[in-house]
Design an enzyme around this catalytic site. Structure first.
Site, PDB file in Angstrom:
ATOM      1  N   GLY A  25     -12.516  -5.806 -10.569  1.00 28.37           N
ATOM      2  CA  GLY A  25     -13.438  -5.065 -11.410  1.00 28.37           C
ATOM      3  C   GLY A  25     -13.789  -5.842 -12.648  1.00 28.37           C
ATOM      4  N   GLY A  26     -14.304  -5.134 -13.672  1.00 26.52           N
ATOM      5  CA  GLY A  26     -14.755  -5.806 -14.870  1.00 26.52           C
ATOM      6  C   GLY A  26     -13.636  -6.407 -15.686  1.00 26.52           C
ATOM      7  N   MET A  27     -12.463  -5.718 -15.776  1.00 32.37           N
ATOM      8  CA  MET A  27     -11.381  -6.196 -16.618  1.00 32.37           C
ATOM      9  C   MET A  27     -10.214  -6.769 -15.845  1.00 32.37           C
ATOM     10  SD  MET A  27     -10.977  -3.517 -19.778  1.00 32.37           S
ATOM     11  CE  MET A  27     -10.475  -2.146 -18.748  1.00 32.37           C
ATOM     12  N   VAL A  30      -6.961  -6.317  -8.758  1.00 28.53           N
ATOM     13  CA  VAL A  30      -5.942  -5.380  -8.271  1.00 28.53           C
ATOM     14  C   VAL A  30      -5.262  -5.949  -7.034  1.00 28.53           C
ATOM     15  CG1 VAL A  30      -5.456  -2.981  -7.680  1.00 28.53           C
ATOM     16  CG2 VAL A  30      -7.455  -3.536  -9.073  1.00 28.53           C
ATOM     17  N   LYS A  45      -2.395  -4.269 -11.469  1.00 28.56           N
ATOM     18  CA  LYS A  45      -3.655  -4.732 -12.036  1.00 28.56           C
ATOM     19  C   LYS A  45      -3.375  -5.882 -12.998  1.00 28.56           C
ATOM     20  CE  LYS A  45      -6.822  -0.909 -11.488  1.00 28.56           C
ATOM     21  NZ  LYS A  45      -7.974  -0.203 -12.086  1.00 28.56           N
ATOM     22  N   ASP A 149     -13.536   4.716 -20.757  1.00 25.33           N
ATOM     23  CA  ASP A 149     -14.208   4.124 -19.600  1.00 25.33           C
ATOM     24  C   ASP A 149     -14.200   5.083 -18.421  1.00 25.33           C
ATOM     25  OD1 ASP A 149     -13.934   1.011 -17.679  1.00 25.33           O
ATOM     26  OD2 ASP A 149     -15.677   2.184 -18.286  1.00 25.33           O
TER      27      ASP A 149
END
Length: 895
Positions: A25-27, A30, A45, A149
């Site tokens: 994902g963006g940050m 996983v 993560k 978020d």
């Protein structure tokens, strides 16, 4: 980011056993792992390296402690967190450390996955999900934690019950960064669900920001879209700051008035005008008497203008928005796949549009390979353009407007670029050629033996070529010369699997893996719920990414992907990712991928979906009374009354029966794979080969009867079951078996059926109406020959570079070369050819001859597959972050 799996696995081996990557994902990235102490599956993560470099491990762990204290039935708990420091040898100038946190692994899907599948949810279900998420938010807000978020991707559905993930992670990252988030190139929040204060980077974010985001999610659950949409992040943020969203009832009138009013209030621009708490939002959703006469909604109604426009802070919001739009545009270009990949198009010169979909008309099949190649760094595309009556390759930069023809590539097709990006290989006429990608004269390194069916790079200096009607595998050194040669089964548009040292092939519309040394074949199969392989996977243009994901085009024309298991050659649940990739059918799809995640394709239609038509001797076509579809094989009864046609579905094939006089049709049988149907001499029975996970069989039955078809012959080895071709006599059929193909006679009326070999190395065999001659296709050299029946005494060539011969009469043969049909007459006594003449001209819409009927009152018609007439592409489409998008969608589909 670099794959953290090896370093994490080593550092955490005493606590966790890492299994595989789940998504990105963006940050964070996983990973799936096993908690060794508690014997449970967990999700780990790992924050992006650029975040870890700015944050520092100690500060991040300190800030995340508050999140770890949250205990709520709708909040995904935090089990663990920490930092993995890499040694100098492990770094190799990459990241110095990885920050990670551990959560439960939840079986199910995200709300995003559900919305992608269903678009809109039922009103009661949407309200229930929003209410339960609001309850989680209210609990967290009372404990001083703001999510920051909230979006469908962070709402997991476990047995239909929502669980909010990453709770407080955004806050921990932001607090640990100490105001230095611009250094990471990442922004907290997702544009479509950002509150106005997040979009304009206000320093103080309260719980009312989460309420706005949750209302945006509920808005999408009800209407199918977020409150504000646009072609870019900048457009979305501008609308969030300056425009009011349309009422949900405009898109869905059945939404209750109180729900619409609650959503309107929760989406107010100013935080003070929203609900004070998430609990109040949930109460309003449940209160049928709640109305919008609250805050600015009522004020706007009475004064004629929204109150936020009169507020002095609006000026500040608008000013900051201009700066924020630029920052967000840059951040989203670097953040991966939070909102799907960015897309851009590159125009092709007017005089050099992409054409022929990779086909070379001078060869009998046309080269069934891609007409498009992408360099590994994603900077250069090479494509096939039309030049007069031939073709030529063009080099198109994807970084500027440069486009140049490749000198010496006249008559070329099937471009492929080497793994190091330095060389180009392609087919031209009867030779395999290579040339420097930067420019320079091409040179021939090998001759072709028949049509090229697979061309791919094995190493930067070694190519693999499958030619001779798909029956010969060759490794060829770029310095010239064949390294080794092996017979292989049918392999269209194959690619190389380095880890397995095997071929990934399209075997007549079904995926397969082939060992080029032994010739062993494993069909790609869809896994069942029990995890066992089941039905073969229908499609073409198969590619493996990282040897973990299989990408391919389905019979319906969409580009799909699925997780791949090399131990069983099976795939998990596939996900549809893209439509509009141009395809020439089971042999060619114009797309290419880089290892770094860029997708390049030629927009267009699926040429495999078309109409079955009656083509008269004068060239006029008349569509048959059957719908357009992805037809694979077909046959017409001798009285012209019935059509048996095989159509491809999503993972299965159907045999459909159509009444050509009355127009009615029905599905007679369905199987994992269905081959050529063959009407019996009496026009009432039908023979057909079918395959599934247990093997293959020939079935015989009457479509007009409700009785189950009889099994004529069956084997666990599909290669041992003949594919039917024609009738030898009233009681014996012709079939093809094995690879290279052997022609056999089979008695379908015997118990058990018996067959014997009559000729080797032949394909597409048909018997003349008077029974005196047989016409063959020869894989070697792609020639059409006629011989006596039975064969053996003599053999005469009647067509070169030719395929698919059929008898028009006992003295006339029709065959195809490229896109042109030829009629040749023979002496019915001696078989001597008397010359060939072109009929109907050259047309890329013309396809197979499997449905030929020589009834005198049918005027010599052919039933053929008519694809799209337009084979041109005037631009190419580039999606730089497509692979990250693919991984997320596929992983969600398989949770």
């Amino acid at each position: 980011m670099p794959d953290a799996l090896p370093a994490l696995a080593a550092a955490l081996s005493d606590r966790y056993r890492l299994e595989r990557k789940l998504g990105e994902g963006g940050m964070a990235t996983v990973y799936l792992a096993e908690d060794l102490k508690h014997h449970r599956r967990v999700a780990i993560k790992v924050l992006k390296p650029e975040l870890a470099a700015v944050l520092g491990g100690d500060r991040f762990v300190q800030e995340i402690r508050t999140t770890a204290q949250l205990q709520h039935p709708h909040i995904l708990p935090l089990f663990d967190s920490g930092e993995v420091r890499l040694s100098h040898a492990e770094r190799s100038d990459g990241p110095r450390s990885f920050l990670y946190y551990v959560m439960p692994y939840i079986e199910g899907e995200t709300l995003r996955g559900k919305l992608n599948r269903e678009k809109q949810l039922g009103i009661e279900e949407a309200i229930r999900i929003a209410t339960e998420v609001a309850d989680a938010l209210d609990y967290a807000h009372r404990h001083g934690v703001i999510h920051r978020d909230i979006k469908p991707e962070n709402i997991l559905l476990h047995d239909g019950r929502p669980m909010v993930a990453d709770f407080g992670i955004a806050l921990a990252v932001s607090a640990a960064a100490g105001g230095r988030m611009t250094e990471t190139g990442l922004s907290m929040g997702t544009p479509h669900y950002m509150s106005p204060e997040q979009a304009t980077a206000e320093s103080e974010i309260t719980g009312r920001s989460d309420i706005y985001s949750l209302a945006s999610v509920l808005y999408e659950m009800l209407t199918g879209n977020p409150p504000h949409v646009g072609n870019s992040a900048q457009q979305v943020i501008a609308k969030i700051v300056t425009q009011e969203p349309a009422p949900v009832t405009r898109s869905r009138k059945s939404v209750p008035a109180n729900v619409a009013a609650a959503v309107t209030k929760a989406l107010e621009k100013l935080p003070a005008d929203r609900f004070e708490t998430a609990r109040a939002f949930a109460d309003a959703l449940a209160d049928p008497h709640f109305t919008a006469i609250h805050g600015t909604a009522a004020a706007a109604a009475s004064r004629g203008a929204p109150s936020w426009l009169r507020d002095p802070r609006t000026v500040t919001l608008s000013a900051v928005a201009a700066l924020s739009l630029g920052i967000m545009g840059w951040a989203l270009a670097h953040r991966g796949d939070a909102n799907g990949p960015e897309i851009y198009d590159v125009a092709l010169p007017d005089s050099a549009a992409m054409d022929f979909a990779g086909y070379t008309p001078s060869t009998p099949y046309g080269s069934p390979l891609r007409g498009l190649a992408l360099s590994p760094d994603g900077r250069v595309a090479v494509y096939v353009a039309k030049q007069g009556n031939s073709t030529i390759l063009w080099r198109r930069s994807l970084r500027d407007t440069t486009a140049t023809p490749i000198q010496g590539s006249e008559g070329a097709s099937a471009p492929v670029i080497s793994p190091d990006g330095l060389r180009l290989a392609f087919v031209a006429h009867t030779s395999l050629m290579t040339a420097p990608i930067a420019g320079g004269p091409p040179r021939a390194i090998a001759d072709l033996d028949g049509d090229p069916f697979t061309l791919a790079w094995i190493t930067p200096t070694t190519l693999m070529l499958v030619d001779g009607a798909g029956y010969r595998f060759r490794r060829i050194d770029t310095d010239g010369g064949t390294i080794d040669t092996h017979p292989v089964p049918w392999c269209f548009d194959g690619s190389w699997i380095p880890g397995e040292q095997r071929l990934l092939c399209n075997a007549r519309g079904v995926g397969s893996v082939v060992d080029p040394i032994s010739g062993k074949v494993w069909l790609l199969r869809n896994r069942t719920a029990s995890g066992l392989p089941a039905t073969p996977l229908a499609g073409w243009a198969f590619r493996l990414l990282d040897e973990r994901y299989l990408v391919y085009q389905s019979p319906q024309g969409d580009l799909r992907a699925a997780p791949y298991d090399p131990s069983t050659h099976s795939v998990g649940r596939s996900a549809s990712l893209l439509n509009g990739v141009r395809s020439a059918g089971v042999a060619s799809t114009d797309y290419d991928l880089t290892p770094t995640g860029t997708l390049l394709y030629a927009p267009g239609g699926n040429g495999h979906v078309g109409r079955l038509v009656d083509l008269s001797a004068g060239g006029t076509s008349m569509p048959l009374p059957v719908p357009a579809d992805a037809y694979e094989r077909w046959d017409v009864s001798r009285d012209g009354h019935w059509l048996a046609a095989v159509a491809e579905g999503a993972g299965y094939f159907e045999l459909r029966i159509a009444n050509l006089r009355g127009g009615q049709s029905f599905t007679w049988l369905r199987s994992a794979y269905v081959d050529q149907p063959l009407w019996g001499p009496d026009d009432s029975t039908l023979l057909v080969q079918v395959r599934d996970s247990t093997g293959a069989a020939i079935l015989r039955g009457s479509p007009s009867s409700a009785a189950t078809p009889d099994t004529v012959y069956a084997s666990h080895d599909p290669d041992m079951v003949p594919a039917l071709l024609d009738w030898w006599s009233s009681h014996q059929a012709l079939g093809g078996i094995g690879a290279p193909r052997q022609i056999v006679r089979i008695d379908p009326y015997a118990r058990p059926a018996r067959f014997d070999t009559i000729s080797g190395g032949r394909t597409y065999t048909m018997v003349s109406p008077d029974g005196r001659h047989i016409v063959f296709s020869l894989p070697a050299g792609s020639r059409v020959v006629v011989s006596a029946n039975p064969p053996g005494s003599w053999e005469r060539q009647v067509g070169a570079s030719a395929v698919e011969p059929v008898w028009l009469s006992s003295s006339e043969i029709l065959y195809r070369s490229g896109f042109t049909w030829y009629l040749v007459r023979i002496d019915p006594a001696t078989g001597e050819p008397a010359g060939a003449a072109s009929v109907w001209g050259s047309d890329p819409r013309f396809s197979d001859t499997f449905g030929w009927s020589n009834r005198p009152d049918w005027h010599g018609g052919i039933i053929y597959l008519q694809g799209p007439a337009d084979t041109r592409a005037t631009y190419l489409r580039v999606i730089p972050h497509w692979v990250a998008h693919m991984e997320r969608v596929v992983d969600e589909a398989n949770r």
